[in-house]
Design an enzyme around this catalytic site. Structure first.
Site, PDB file in Angstrom:
ATOM      1  N   LYS A  65    -116.682  15.575  71.664  1.00  0.00           N
ATOM      2  CA  LYS A  65    -116.431  14.148  71.427  1.00  0.00           C
ATOM      3  C   LYS A  65    -115.310  13.984  70.409  1.00  0.00           C
ATOM      4  CE  LYS A  65    -120.140  14.151  67.996  1.00  0.00           C
ATOM      5  NZ  LYS A  65    -121.411  13.538  67.569  1.00  0.00           N
ATOM      6  N   TYR A 110     -97.047   7.234  43.327  1.00  0.00           N
ATOM      7  CA  TYR A 110     -97.605   5.945  42.962  1.00  0.00           C
ATOM      8  C   TYR A 110     -98.466   6.035  41.712  1.00  0.00           C
ATOM      9  CZ  TYR A 110     -96.134   3.673  47.291  1.00  0.00           C
ATOM     10  OH  TYR A 110     -95.397   3.125  48.313  1.00  0.00           O
TER      11      TYR A 110
END
Length: 348
Positions: free
Chosen positions: A38, A248
């Protein structure tokens, strides 16, 4: 027109994938060993994973929904089975009734829907204590299944990777249900469940994470091989002097001079902010730590020890799943399934 070559790639080791499945199959004893594919084969590419494992001898595969099943339909044969773990909604019926894949029914409404459509062979999910998908394990559920041809009865362990009482509770409940419910096969164990021993194996095991290099239990240490190796290309090399910050919010400030490489990699690619200041890359055996905050598309690494690395060169991203999980705080499952679409996926 030339094909696009991405600045990110996943080196995928088909031999390691097959080796992991074969070890899990041996550990499963006389039980058949399937494969959960999956989420697009846990991010690796479900079709390629399925083809590798079919060649190795795997015959039972599991996906989540009918969209995933449709993509793999050409690989389903009389000898190769595909089960859809989330059952069948009303919206799925047109696809499901024409498909060679089987639903894993988990609610009375799904059972009624499937029976009304002709009741082709199906699988059934029993809830034994996870309280997610599944019919109640108590015997009253049996009445609802009358008239259906059930190939595999399955349940799912909630905490097989931990030493908790719930494991034995679920095993006992499932064994009790299996004694009363006629079916071709019974299946309980996931990757970690396989490592718990023969009481959990029944007729069919359903490994997932361990196929792809995840270590779900100490029993698997030394046997499971890494399948996925992310690699990133250097976009720029630059100098950082003592006192400079990078990235950042200036979460890293240099206390010495650094040589820094900027990589085309970030949290949009599944390399999440948990690796800020904890992750790393490597080249030629040298570890190259992440400096500062991981951003959407870029990350900085310290390349002071590798004067030869330059723009356009490639580095390996540290991605042994157990170690990367410890470094980032992310689960091994998140590390795999979060790998984005911007990587070239290259099988060897």
């Amino acid at each position: 027109m030339h094909g696009y070559i991405a600045p990110l790639r996943l080196r995928l080791d088909g031999d390691a994938l097959v080796s992991n499945w074969r070890w899990l199959a041996r550990m499963s004893g006389p039980a058949a060993c399937g494969a959960a594919i999956k989420a697009n084969g846990y991010g690796l590419g479900a079709e390629a994973v399925m083809r590798h494992l079919i060649r190795a001898g795997c015959r039972d595969f599991f996906v989540s929904n009918w969209g995933e099943a449709q993509a793999l339909e050409p690989l389903v044969t009389d000898d190769v089975r595909l089960s859809v773990l989330h059952g069948v909604r009303g919206e799925d019926m047109a696809i499901a009734t024409e498909s060679r894949a089987k639903p894993v029914l988990s609610t009375p409404a799904q059972i009624a829907r499937w029976r009304d459509a002709g009741g082709k062979p199906c699988d059934v999910m029993i809830d034994t204590g996870m309280n997610r998908l599944g019919l109640d394990w108590r015997s009253g559920t049996l009445v609802a299944l009358n008239g259906l041809t059930v190939e595999t009865v399955m349940s799912h362990l909630a905490s097989a990777d931990e030493e908790v009482a719930l494991n034995r509770v679920q095993q006992d409940r499932f064994a009790d249900f299996a004694r009363h419910m006629p079916a071709e096969r019974y299946s309980l164990a996931n990757s970690a469940g396989i490592c718990r021993g023969t009481d959990y194996h029944f007729d069919l095991t359903r490994p997932g994470i361990a196929l792809y290099g995840g270590v779900p239990h100490d029993e698997a240490v030394g046997h499971i091989r890494q399948v996925v190796q992310p690699q990133a290309q250097i976009l720029q090399r630059r100098s950082l002097i003592a006192g400079d910050s990078i990235g950042y919010n200036a979460t890293f400030t240099a206390t010495r001079d650094h040589e820094v490489a900027i990589l085309n990699l970030g949290y949009a690619d599944g390399y999440l902010r948990g690796f800020s200041g904890t992750g790393g890359a490597s080249a030629g055996g040298a570890r190259l730590p992440v400096l500062g905050r991981v951003s959407m598309d870029l990350v900085a690494i310290d390349v002071s020890v590798r004067a030869d690395l330059a723009e356009g060169d490639w580095v390996d991203i540290d991605y042994d799943l157990r170690r990367a999980s410890a470094a980032s705080g992310l689960s091994q499952y998140e590390l795999l399934t979060g790998l984005g679409a911007r990587y070239d996926r290259l099988w060897a």
